[in-house]
Design an enzyme around this catalytic site. Structure first.
Site, PDB file in Angstrom:
ATOM      1  N   GLU A   1       0.922  -1.101   0.078  1.00 25.41           N
ATOM      2  CA  GLU A   1       0.064  -0.268  -0.078  1.00 25.41           C
ATOM      3  C   GLU A   1       0.944   1.258   0.034  1.00 25.41           C
ATOM      4  O   GLU A   1       0.711   2.246   0.914  1.00 25.41           O
ATOM      5  CB  GLU A   1      -1.182  -0.102   1.236  1.00 25.41           C
TER       6      GLU A   1
ATOM      7  N   GLU B   1      -5.116  -8.763  -0.711  1.00 26.52           N
ATOM      8  CA  GLU B   1      -5.962  -8.358   0.629  1.00 26.52           C
ATOM      9  C   GLU B   1      -7.358  -8.394   0.081  1.00 26.52           C
ATOM     10  O   GLU B   1      -7.649  -7.497  -0.760  1.00 26.52           O
ATOM     11  CB  GLU B   1      -5.430  -7.116   1.207  1.00 26.52           C
TER      12      GLU B   1
ATOM     13  N   GLN C   1      -7.527 -11.885   7.297  1.00 19.80           N
ATOM     14  CA  GLN C   1      -6.286 -12.536   7.552  1.00 19.80           C
ATOM     15  C   GLN C   1      -6.502 -13.915   8.144  1.00 19.80           C
ATOM     16  O   GLN C   1      -7.714 -14.085   8.486  1.00 19.80           O
ATOM     17  CB  GLN C   1      -5.417 -11.660   8.436  1.00 19.80           C
TER      18      GLN C   1
HETATM   19  O1  AHR Z   1      -5.387  -5.991   6.717  1.00 23.01           O
HETATM   20  C1  AHR Z   1      -5.355  -4.862   7.584  1.00 23.01           C
HETATM   21  C2  AHR Z   1      -4.680  -3.632   6.731  1.00 23.01           C
HETATM   22  O2  AHR Z   1      -5.303  -3.455   5.695  1.00 23.01           O
HETATM   23  C3  AHR Z   1      -3.376  -3.953   6.199  1.00 23.01           C
HETATM   24  O3  AHR Z   1      -2.354  -3.968   7.014  1.00 23.01           O
HETATM   25  C4  AHR Z   1      -3.160  -2.994   5.156  1.00 23.01           C
HETATM   26  O4  AHR Z   1      -2.203  -3.187   4.053  1.00 23.01           O
HETATM   27  C5  AHR Z   1      -4.615  -2.498   4.820  1.00 23.01           C
HETATM   28  O5  AHR Z   1      -4.987  -1.393   4.635  1.00 23.01           O
END
Ligand code: AHR
Length: 518
Positions: free
Chosen positions: A200, A322, A371
């Site tokens: 990011e 993600e 996650q």
């Molecule tokens: O998954 C949580 C956060 O979301 C991660 O650290 C980041 O990459 C995203 O903004």
């Protein structure tokens, strides 16, 4: 006056006809699968996972330390490893996320009692002791039988720091980093392949403009060397959601110098204010989440179109590293830890998203749900020694049959799920043929009220046996807890029948079904 009366009557008759016509011609749900014309492989890496130093993902989730009463192998929880091995996770992303751009890997090697502490500024401001570092992560990957995907620090790290990490991990030669690794007890290089160059970078990874980041990528990536014939698969920080300009600039300025461009998309109500509860929601909120989840199809299509312009041979993969739902944290938990429950609604989001990702497997080469444990849309929740599997875990279990199978082209005609005058497609589907020639069809029905019949025509193959598994529950917010860990889990599905070389599926409301055809 007479004329006006006649006109009104005509209008009424017209609308009555329309209504009747509408009822009689209610859309059929049909699925046509061409079993003999599949050409793209659904990379198993689409079923990847993400583990960040965030809340209790690493500490408490994977890592309990060697002296813990919780059964472990070299400090890594046994129960969690067993559960994840069962769903065959193909790769694991680490150490972040936002955490990656503040992580200095040398703090996490060597004797644990000598490692410096650090403050996790991104997530709750907690102090970490660095007891889980490079060696522990790669031990975890080995125990899981999964490929590591490591993200290096561009935001606050140096080119040298990143280059040395790669050398430490992968070099077999005689050089300072290889020698340091050996001194720390690891003789052989790990040959890590998947390498993220920042995360990011438009946000927590440095707030860069795409033009600046494109140059940074070129510079950092230059010094991430290949050792022992192990070619790094270099993944650039990509766009958030619908930031098409980021993709355009990256493709124009970096192009095939990168192997992958990441895309982050969360199914979330909005970024300011409450994101809604993970377990207490009404139908409006449910509809909204499913609608938002479906958006990923359009995002991938549009980002892919930009990529096609610069890379028609599709050498650069779109890496959705993600994705998943993001709700308010569970009441009473640390807001920085992003701990949320997981319901049948999440399972539907997972099933729908995976169907969509499969359908784009010509461009999407990897994806990582956010996650794996105790954070956002997790597979597993833990509380001290207790562990429970979420509905999302069960979807990954059901869908693992698609890993490395050939995607079968399909056409789906589906009824809509309608609420308050809004419509979204009720059904999504994906089909694949595995190496043994077995066909698997995954179906989701997001309509919470209506069982739907799907008529499936499967061209180009013979079959005589059908079986299935289903994930559903009475309530959309059904979830597993530490006390009741089996409230929602897959069951055998008997609602699919072979009739006249076709398959008729009675797809229950709010369900995910995976069929096996032989
Ligand atoms: O998954 C949580 C956060 O979301 C991660 O650290 C980041 O990459 C995203 O903004």
């Amino acid at each position: 006056m007479k004329k006006k009366f006649l006109m009104i009557n005509l209008v009424i008759v017209f609308f009555c006809c329309l209504l009747t016509f509408g009822q009689n011609t209610r859309t059929e749900n049909t699925l046509v699968i061409n079993a003999d014309s599949g050409k793209n492989i659904i990379s198993r890496h689409i079923y990847g996972q993400f583990s960040e130093h965030l809340g209790h993902c690493i500490y408490g989730g994977f890592w309990v330390g060697e002296n813990s009463p919780i059964p472990n192998v070299r400090g890594i929880r046994k129960d969690v490893v067993e559960a994840l091995k069962h769903i065959q996770i193909p790769n694991l992303r680490w150490p972040g996320g936002c955490f990656a751009d503040e992580y200095h890997w040398k703090d996490g090697i060597g004797p644990r009692d000598k490692r410096p502490t650090m403050v996790n500024t991104n997530w709750g401001g907690v102090t970490e002791d660095n007891s889980f570092g490079t060696h522990e992560f790669l031990d975890l990957c080995q125990q899981l039988g999964t490929e590591p995907y490591i993200t290096g620090n561009v935001g606050s790290g140096t080119v040298q720091e990143m280059a040395e990490w790669v050398e430490y991990l992968n070099s077999d030669g005689q050089n300072p980093m290889s020698d340091l690794r050996k001194a720390n007890g690891r003789e052989q290089p790990w040959n890590v392949k998947f390498w993220g160059v920042g995360n990011e970078s438009w946000g927590c990874g440095g707030n860069m403009r795409p033009e600046f980041y494109a140059d940074q990528f070129r510079r950092y990536a230059t010094y991430c060397r290949n050792y022992n014939g192990n070619s790094l698969f270099k993944i650039a920080s990509g766009p958030s959601s619908d930031d098409y300009n980021w993709t355009e600039v990256m493709m124009k300025n970096v192009g095939t110098r990168m192997n992958g461009l990441s895309l982050h998309y969360y199914t979330v109500k909005g970024w300011s204010g409450s994101k809604g509860s993970a377990t207490k929601f009404n139908e409006d909120e449910y509809f909204d989440i499913i609608k938002r989840c479906l958006v990923i199809d359009e995002l991938i299509t549009k980002h892919s179109a930009i990529m096609d312009k610069y890379d028609p041979a599709k050498r650069v993969g779109l890496i959705v590293d993600e994705w998943g739902t993001w709700f308010d944290v569970e009441p009473g938990t640390n807001p920085g830890f992003l701990f949320q429950q997981n319901t049948l609604r999440d399972a539907l989001v997972a099933g729908i998203t995976l169907n969509i990702l499969n359908s784009h497997c010509d461009r999407v080469k990897m994806a990582n749900i956010a996650q794996v444990i105790n954070v956002l849309q997790s597979m597993i929740l833990t509380d001290g020694p207790k562990m429970c599997l979420t509905p999302t875990y069960h979807v990954f279990d059901l869908y693992k049959v698609h890993q490395d199978a050939t995607l079968l082209p399909l056409t789906l005609q589906t009824e809509n799920y309608e609420l308050n005058g809004q419509k979204i497609p009720a059904i999504t589907a994906s089909a694949s043929k595995d190496k043994e020639g077995v066909i698997h069809i995954s179906l989701t029905n997001a309509d919470p009220h209506r069982d739907l019949t799907v008529n499936c025509k499967i061209n180009g193959t013979d079959f005589s046996e059908i079986s299935g598994r289903i994930l559903t529950a009475q309530e959309l917010n059904a979830h597993n807890t530490f006390d009741k860990p089996q409230t929602i889990q897959p069951a055998d599905f008997k609602g699919a029948k072979i009739a006249h070389h076709q398959v008729v599926v009675k797809l229950p409301a709010k369900s995910i079904v995976v069929l096996t055809l032989k």
